[in-house]
Design a protein around this motif. Structure first.
Motif, short mmCIF file in Angstrom:
data_model
loop_
_atom_site.label_atom_id
_atom_site.label_comp_id
_atom_site.label_asym_id
_atom_site.label_seq_id
_atom_site.Cartn_x
_atom_site.Cartn_y
_atom_site.Cartn_z
N SER A 23 16.57 73.01 3.39
CA SER A 23 15.92 73.28 2.10
C SER A 23 16.64 72.56 0.95
O SER A 23 17.76 72.07 1.10
N MET A 24 15.99 72.52 -0.18
CA MET A 24 16.60 71.93 -1.38
C MET A 24 17.88 72.68 -1.76
O MET A 24 18.86 72.07 -2.16
N THR A 25 17.84 73.99 -1.64
CA THR A 25 19.04 74.79 -1.95
C THR A 25 20.19 74.37 -1.06
O THR A 25 21.32 74.18 -1.54
N ALA A 26 19.93 74.21 0.22
CA ALA A 26 20.97 73.80 1.16
C ALA A 26 21.50 72.42 0.81
O ALA A 26 22.72 72.19 0.82
N LYS A 27 20.62 71.52 0.47
CA LYS A 27 21.03 70.14 0.17
C LYS A 27 21.84 70.05 -1.12
O LYS A 27 22.79 69.28 -1.20
N PHE A 28 21.46 70.82 -2.14
CA PHE A 28 22.13 70.71 -3.43
C PHE A 28 23.26 71.70 -3.63
O PHE A 28 24.20 71.43 -4.38
N CYS A 29 23.18 72.86 -2.98
CA CYS A 29 24.17 73.92 -3.22
C CYS A 29 24.98 74.30 -1.98
O CYS A 29 25.97 75.01 -2.10
N GLY A 30 24.52 73.90 -0.81
CA GLY A 30 25.23 74.21 0.42
C GLY A 30 24.64 75.39 1.16
O GLY A 30 23.91 76.22 0.59
N LEU A 31 24.97 75.46 2.43
CA LEU A 31 24.45 76.54 3.28
C LEU A 31 25.00 77.90 2.87
O LEU A 31 24.34 78.91 3.08
N GLU A 32 26.18 77.92 2.27
CA GLU A 32 26.74 79.19 1.80
C GLU A 32 25.80 79.85 0.80
O GLU A 32 25.56 81.05 0.84
N MET A 33 25.24 79.04 -0.10
CA MET A 33 24.30 79.57 -1.09
C MET A 33 23.01 80.04 -0.44
O MET A 33 22.42 81.03 -0.87
N VAL A 34 22.59 79.36 0.61
CA VAL A 34 21.39 79.79 1.35
C VAL A 34 21.63 81.17 1.95
O VAL A 34 20.79 82.06 1.83
N VAL A 35 22.79 81.35 2.57
CA VAL A 35 23.12 82.66 3.16
C VAL A 35 23.17 83.72 2.08
O VAL A 35 22.63 84.82 2.25
N MET A 36 23.80 83.41 0.95
CA MET A 36 23.86 84.39 -0.14
C MET A 36 22.47 84.75 -0.63
O MET A 36 22.19 85.92 -0.94
N SER A 37 21.58 83.79 -0.68
CA SER A 37 20.20 84.04 -1.09
C SER A 37 19.48 84.96 -0.12
O SER A 37 18.78 85.90 -0.53
N VAL A 38 19.65 84.71 1.18
CA VAL A 38 19.03 85.57 2.20
C VAL A 38 19.56 86.99 2.06
O VAL A 38 18.79 87.96 2.10
N LEU A 39 20.87 87.13 1.88
CA LEU A 39 21.46 88.47 1.73
C LEU A 39 20.96 89.16 0.46
O LEU A 39 20.70 90.36 0.48
#
Length: 90
Positions: A23-39
Motif C-alpha cells: 500500500s501507499m502507507t507501507a511505501k511511504f511510512c513503512g510496514l510498522e505504520m501499517v501494523v499500527m493502523s490495523v491495530l
C-alpha cells in the motif's frame, strides 16, 4: 483462498500483501505504520461493540481476523513463522 486463510484472515495472504504490504502507507511510512493502523482499526471496532450490542459476534470475528493480519505482517517483517489467534482468544 484456502480454508485456513478464510478462517484466519478473511482474505488470502496474497491479498494481504497487495492491500496492506504494498500500500501507499507501507511505501511511504513503512510496514510498522501499517501494523499500527490495523491495530488502531481493531480498537475502533472494539469501541463499536460497546455501543452496538447486536454487532458483537460479527465485530469480534472481524477484530480477530484483523489481529491475525497484523501478526502476519509482523511475521513477514521478521521472517518468523505465523502465529494465529484462535477464535477462543478474542
Amino acid at each position: 483462498m484456502t480454508e485456513f486463510e478464510k478462517g484466519c484472515y478473511g482474505m488470502t495472504e496474497a491479498d494481504i500483501n497487495a492491500q496492506y504490504m504494498q500500500s501507499m502507507t507501507a511505501k511511504f511510512c513503512g510496514l510498522e505504520m501499517v501494523v499500527m493502523s490495523v491495530l488502531s482499526n481493531c480498537q475502533e471496532m472494539l469501541s463499536f461493540i460497546d455501543t452496538h450490542h447486536d454487532a458483537d459476534e460479527r465485530t469480534k470475528e472481524q477484530v480477530r481476523k484483523q489481529l491475525n493480519v497484523a501478526k502476519f505482517i509482523l511475521s513477514e517483517m521478521s521472517g518468523i513463522e505465523k502465529h494465529v489467534i484462535s477464535k477462543e482468544t478474542v
